[in-house]
Design an enzyme around this catalytic site. Structure first.
Site, PDB file in Angstrom:
ATOM      1  N   CYS A  83     -18.144   0.722   4.166  1.00  0.00           N
ATOM      2  CA  CYS A  83     -19.210   0.218   3.674  1.00  0.00           C
ATOM      3  C   CYS A  83     -18.985  -1.233   2.985  1.00  0.00           C
ATOM      4  O   CYS A  83     -18.054  -1.192   2.143  1.00  0.00           O
ATOM      5  CB  CYS A  83     -20.054   1.029   2.901  1.00  0.00           C
ATOM      6  SG  CYS A  83     -21.577   0.469   1.873  1.00  0.00           S
ATOM      7  N   CYS A  99     -26.211  -0.788  -4.049  1.00  0.00           N
ATOM      8  CA  CYS A  99     -25.336   0.467  -3.489  1.00  0.00           C
ATOM      9  C   CYS A  99     -26.097   1.568  -3.053  1.00  0.00           C
ATOM     10  O   CYS A  99     -27.123   2.078  -3.788  1.00  0.00           O
ATOM     11  CB  CYS A  99     -24.406   1.075  -4.696  1.00  0.00           C
ATOM     12  SG  CYS A  99     -23.419   2.670  -4.198  1.00  0.00           S
ATOM     13  N   ASP A 101       0.734  -1.276  -0.128  1.00  0.00           N
ATOM     14  CA  ASP A 101       0.010  -0.001   0.121  1.00  0.00           C
ATOM     15  C   ASP A 101       0.974   1.313  -0.094  1.00  0.00           C
ATOM     16  O   ASP A 101       0.328   2.303  -0.427  1.00  0.00           O
ATOM     17  CB  ASP A 101      -0.878  -0.063   1.114  1.00  0.00           C
ATOM     18  CG  ASP A 101      -2.328  -0.673   0.789  1.00  0.00           C
ATOM     19  OD1 ASP A 101      -2.446  -1.137  -0.276  1.00  0.00           O
ATOM     20  OD2 ASP A 101      -3.018  -0.703   1.789  1.00  0.00           O
ATOM     21  N   CYS A 105     -21.767  -3.375  -1.450  1.00  0.00           N
ATOM     22  CA  CYS A 105     -21.615  -3.972  -2.702  1.00  0.00           C
ATOM     23  C   CYS A 105     -20.931  -5.370  -2.884  1.00  0.00           C
ATOM     24  O   CYS A 105     -20.892  -6.291  -3.763  1.00  0.00           O
ATOM     25  CB  CYS A 105     -21.037  -3.272  -3.768  1.00  0.00           C
ATOM     26  SG  CYS A 105     -19.169  -2.901  -3.432  1.00  0.00           S
TER      27      CYS A 105
HETATM   28 FE1  SF4 Z   1     -21.509  -7.375  -8.733  1.00  0.00          FE
HETATM   29 FE2  SF4 Z   1     -20.546  -9.851  -7.601  1.00  0.00          FE
HETATM   30 FE3  SF4 Z   1     -22.842  -9.945  -9.381  1.00  0.00          FE
HETATM   31 FE4  SF4 Z   1     -20.424  -9.381 -10.346  1.00  0.00          FE
HETATM   32  S1  SF4 Z   1     -21.196 -11.280  -9.345  1.00  0.00           S
HETATM   33  S2  SF4 Z   1     -22.496  -8.167 -10.664  1.00  0.00           S
HETATM   34  S3  SF4 Z   1     -19.306  -8.339  -8.788  1.00  0.00           S
HETATM   35  S4  SF4 Z   1     -22.512  -8.673  -7.228  1.00  0.00           S
END
Ligand code: SF4
Length: 353
Positions: A244, A201, A137, A247
């Site tokens: 978060c 999201c 990093d 996603c």
């Molecule tokens: Fe998003 Fe995972 Fe679906 Fe790909 S597989 S579109 S990264 S939720």
């Protein structure tokens, strides 16, 4: 230097596993990542980096994509991943559950850096005058792009590196070396028609698949942003105090994978078991900030950032028991940013008030 025989690859792979890495891939360092570099500069040109001006300052740094800039004569980028999701996270105290998973324990950099150094030291023993440099990093490389080239995983529509069999809750690190090791092949992207991450999201931070606008991302809003969070995005911040995972949580590739093999590293800090969000709005919080965040990624948000985030989360939570604390912060907190966030929280659709 000619291509190294398979034994070197096996030795490095075995050593990486012994050190606790869960996945490893090897990329040729010979050709820079030109296409990724162009995408990165387009991202900056569109201003998507927001207040993260250090990204702009390094816009032309070839180090991001050309490993020879970091280690002369480099032949191979060894890309490594370590899982960090824990099996027992359901029992985390409420304060810890408002923090992104990677940040619930001690700052992971020290432990990861130590392992990368150990691996680099091992690689140096594999040949005369072999050089190896661990990266954790500090250097501005495009690590997901290198990891994708190394076949460690593929970049999903949410922009995360997804490692088959391990998901995307992984820490990434690299070792650059002058040792030539046969590269792995990149693996095809496997999202197919899925759009769960884009749909989940809370702040609509994906203008299109594979592209994240950090200015709308909860991680940016709660960690990097120093001023007021845009009012239109505060409801979307929801219960997120710091970062978060939404996603990633919904991604089918993160489900059913094994938990971190050394889960204690990522377990919540003991001192957080009795911490309440309202504590962050106390008048003396700034003087207690160091004690609360010492050795933790939360330090990055600063005392004003954390207090602002706490006000927004409490406003979204609408628990009337926190209203007096919010009202006091709205009228007398020393930071204007916190006063504004608390004022918004006090006025934000409370039931029966
Ligand atoms: Fe998003 Fe995972 Fe679906 Fe790909 S597989 S579109 S990264 S939720």
């Amino acid at each position: 230097m000619t291509a190294s025989p398979s034994p070197s690859k096996k030795l490095v792979t075995d050593k990486a596993k012994e050190l606790g890495f869960d996945a490893i891939g090897f990329a040729s360092a010979k050709a820079p990542l030109e296409a990724d570099f162009q995408r990165y500069r387009d991202f900056l040109r569109e201003g998507m980096h927001g207040e993260m001006t250090w990204l702009e300052e390094g816009a032309d740094l070839r180090e991001r994509v050309d490993s020879a800039e970091l280690l002369e004569g480099s032949e191979t980028v060894i890309c490594l991943a370590r899982r960090y999701q824990r099996a027992d996270e359901e029992s985390d105290p409420p304060f810890a559950r408002s923090i992104a998973r990677y940040a619930r324990g001690h700052d992971y950099h020290n432990g990861l850096r130590k392992k990368l150094r150990q691996l680099a030291a091992f690689v140096r023993t594999l040949g005369e005058r072999v050089e190896a440099r661990p990266l954790c990093d500090e250097e501005p490389i495009l690590e997901r792009a290198w990891a994708a080239r190394a076949g460690l995983g593929f970049v999903g529509k949410n922009g995360m590196l997804i490692v088959p069999g391990h998901g995307s809750y992984v820490l990434l690190g690299e070792v650059l070396t002058t040792l030539a090791i046969e590269p792995d092949s990149a693996i095809p992207e496997r999202c197919g028609s899925c759009t769960r991450c884009l749909d989940a999201c809370p702040t609509r931070a994906f203008p299109r698949p594979f592209v994240l606008d950090p200015r709308r991302c909860v991680a940016y809003l709660t960690i990097e942003l120093e001023g007021d969070a845009p009012e239109s995005l505060r409801e979307g911040i929801g219960e997120h105090l710091f970062g978060c995972d939404d996603c990633q949580t919904v991604c089918p590739f993160t489900r059913g994978h094994k938990a971190a093999s050394r889960a204690e590293t990522f377990a919540p800090l003991e001192r957080w078991s009795t911490t309440e969000l309202t504590d962050l709005l106390a008048p003396d919080f700034e003087s207690r900030f160091g004690e609360l965040t010492r050795g933790s990624p939360l330090f990055r948000a600063g005392p004003v950032g954390l207090a602002r985030n706490a006000a927004i989360v409490l406003g979204n939570r609408k628990d009337v028991s926190s209203l007096p604390v919010l009202q006091t912060a709205a009228s007398s907190h020393p930071s204007l940013v916190v006063r504004r966030a608390a004022t918004w929280a006090v006025n934000w659709g409370w039931p029966n008030t």
